[in-house]
Design an enzyme around this catalytic site. Structure first.
Site, mmCIF file in Angstrom:
data_model
loop_
_atom_site.group_PDB
_atom_site.id
_atom_site.type_symbol
_atom_site.label_atom_id
_atom_site.label_comp_id
_atom_site.label_asym_id
_atom_site.label_seq_id
_atom_site.Cartn_x
_atom_site.Cartn_y
_atom_site.Cartn_z
ATOM 1 N N LYS A 103 -7.669 2.768 -10.900
ATOM 2 C CA LYS A 103 -7.442 2.380 -9.504
ATOM 3 C C LYS A 103 -7.645 0.884 -9.367
ATOM 4 O O LYS A 103 -8.451 0.299 -10.094
ATOM 5 C CB LYS A 103 -8.442 3.093 -8.582
ATOM 6 C CG LYS A 103 -7.970 3.175 -7.145
ATOM 7 C CD LYS A 103 -7.012 4.319 -6.972
ATOM 8 C CE LYS A 103 -6.649 4.599 -5.549
ATOM 9 N NZ LYS A 103 -6.080 5.942 -5.434
HETATM 10 N N1 GLU Z 1 -2.513 6.496 -4.657
HETATM 11 C C1 GLU Z 1 -2.145 7.851 -4.898
HETATM 12 C C2 GLU Z 1 -3.365 8.703 -5.153
HETATM 13 O O1 GLU Z 1 -4.457 8.360 -4.769
HETATM 14 C C3 GLU Z 1 -1.083 7.997 -5.965
HETATM 15 C C4 GLU Z 1 -1.453 7.496 -7.317
HETATM 16 C C5 GLU Z 1 -0.294 7.488 -8.307
HETATM 17 O O2 GLU Z 1 0.768 7.972 -7.984
HETATM 18 O O3 GLU Z 1 -0.512 6.987 -9.401
HETATM 19 O O4 GLU Z 1 -3.271 9.788 -5.686
#
Ligand code: GLU
Length: 426
Positions: A116
């Protein structure tokens, strides 16, 4: 005075998302009787990057922003997860969100680890040019650490398809050729997947469909309250409405609207888009975001942000099913109370996994150079969400644990197996 200080400290601890994640991780690890060596390896992230991002603002002044990328785990594949822009994002939050991505990808069994990113900034106060310069410089700082085989970012709070297009372009300029699999959640025209934009909301619909069957409920007699109206809440509410559910409440950051007879969601969302607020939408009662959580409803879908359901308000939550569209909307301190009150929880690492599942499809399509029809994407998403829901429900029954613990156990078990088989490189 002393007591209120203790209360404040408890709240700060309870609302630290990393603490909440670790409490669940520890609970599941204990139930699994996880080998202590694997526990020691898996409880910490693999890598944490902190970068300083100088940006020439439109005023001519130079501002330096702080950004992070946490790569939590690579045991099952490249790190995967969104990038969030927010004034109050911090390393603890990014670390928790990265870990949740590891568990989420493992729950739906897609071949990714977890990561993240976050940049401390207020995008509402920045021009498009400033955001582009910030994004490109952040991507450039991460250039050695991201890539289709290394770490694949995606949108999250306050980032979108445009942000992903800038990252893809910056990475491609350095590589001297177009590398579209470096990010997912791109515009469809640039190699994004059909159905990716709606995928998180659609995934929520699929798991709610499964959950209501257990209560012998059908969409028309199921009242749903949705907190949030962005990419997750707004699209989720619309899809639920289209599927015949009675959506009785919806909100944005300023507050919500409520009608026990059901809200015309397409009309409410059109009103929100036109006026930037639900204010003055006719025929509804106004509620605060906190009040929305406590409404009389069958399904509550918190689809906005962390720490909404806590030890303080969990006793007042009236829903039968809690479908966590957001990441970390419930603190660990609320888990036991919800469980005792018989609330059926579809935990975030399952409920909102539709987004990363279609991100996986996007990455696959980019690498194949062959693009699927939207109905194919949606059908494959449904297969994965339904199977994962049933895996978690079965795990909960077999191990006599609540569904959140079951989801963590299932995920940790999968990551632990891969970690053990790969061994530790020394
Ligand atoms: N931000 C989204 C989540 O928290 C998607 C992450 C992604 O598709 O890599 O799941």
């Amino acid at each position: 005075m002393a007591n209120s200080m203790v209360d404040d400290m408890r709240r700060v601890r309870e609302e630290n998302p990393f603490e909440s994640m670790m409490e669940r991780f520890d609970r599941a690890a204990q139930k699994l009787d996880l080998n202590p060596d694997l526990y020691a390896v898996m409880r910490v992230p693999n890598r944490e990057l902190k970068v300083y991002i100088p940006v020439r603002m439109d005023s001519g002044r130079m501002e330096v922003f702080e950004g992070f990328r946490v790569q939590h785990n690579f045991a099952r594949g490249p790190a995967k997860g969104g990038i969030r822009y927010s004034p109050d994002v911090n390393i603890d939050e990014v670390r928790a969100l990265a870990a949740w991505m590891t568990w989420k990808c493992a729950v739906v069994n897609v071949p990714f680890g977890g990561g993240k990113g976050g940049v401390i900034c207020d995008p509402s106060q920045m021009s498009l040019g400033e955001l582009e310069r910030l994004t490109r410089r952040y991507a450039a700082e991460l250039i050695d650490f991201i890539g289709p085989e290394k770490d694949v970012p995606a949108p999250d709070m306050n980032t979108n398809e445009q942000t992903m297009a800038w990252i893809m372009d910056t990475f491609s300029m350095h590589a001297r050729h177009t590398v579209n699999a470096v990010v997912t959640g791109k515009p469809v025209e640039l190699g994004g997947s059909r159905g990716r934009r709606e995928a998180t909301g659609r995934g929520i619909l699929f798991v709610i469909n499964e959950a209501i069957k257990r209560f012998k409920m059908t969409p028309p007699n199921t009242r749903v309250a949705v907190q949030g109206s962005g990419n997750v809440g707004g699209i989720g509410a619309r899809l639920l409405h289209d599927a015949g559910y009675k959506v009785v409440a919806i909100s944005d950051i300023f507050g919500g609207i409520y009608n026990p007879a059901g809200i015309d969601i397409p009309a409410a969302l059109a009103h929100l888009q036109a006026t930037r607020s639900f204010e003055e939408f006719p025929g509804v009662e106004r509620v605060s975001n906190q009040e929305l959580l406590e409404l009389d409803c069958d399904v509550l879908a918190p689809c906005a942000t962390e720490n909404q359901i806590t030890s303080e308000n969990s006793n007042r939550i009236k829903c039968r099913i809690l479908a966590e569209g957001a990441n970390g909307p419930t603190t660990a301190g609320a888990d036991e109370i919800l469980h005792e009150n018989g609330v059926f929880v579809i935990p975030d690492i399952l409920a909102n996994a539709g987004g990363v599942t279609v991100s996986y499809f996007e990455w696959v399509q980019n690498r194949m150079g062959y693009y699927w029809r939207e109905d194919v994407v949606n059908e494959r998403l449904q297969d994965i969400m339904v199977a994962s829901f049933n895996d978690v429900a079965k795990y909960a029954e077999t191990h006599a644990v609540d569904t959140r613990t079951a989801a963590y156990m299932l995920a940790i078990d999968r990551v632990a197996y891969d970690t053990r088989m790969r061994g530790i490189y020394a």
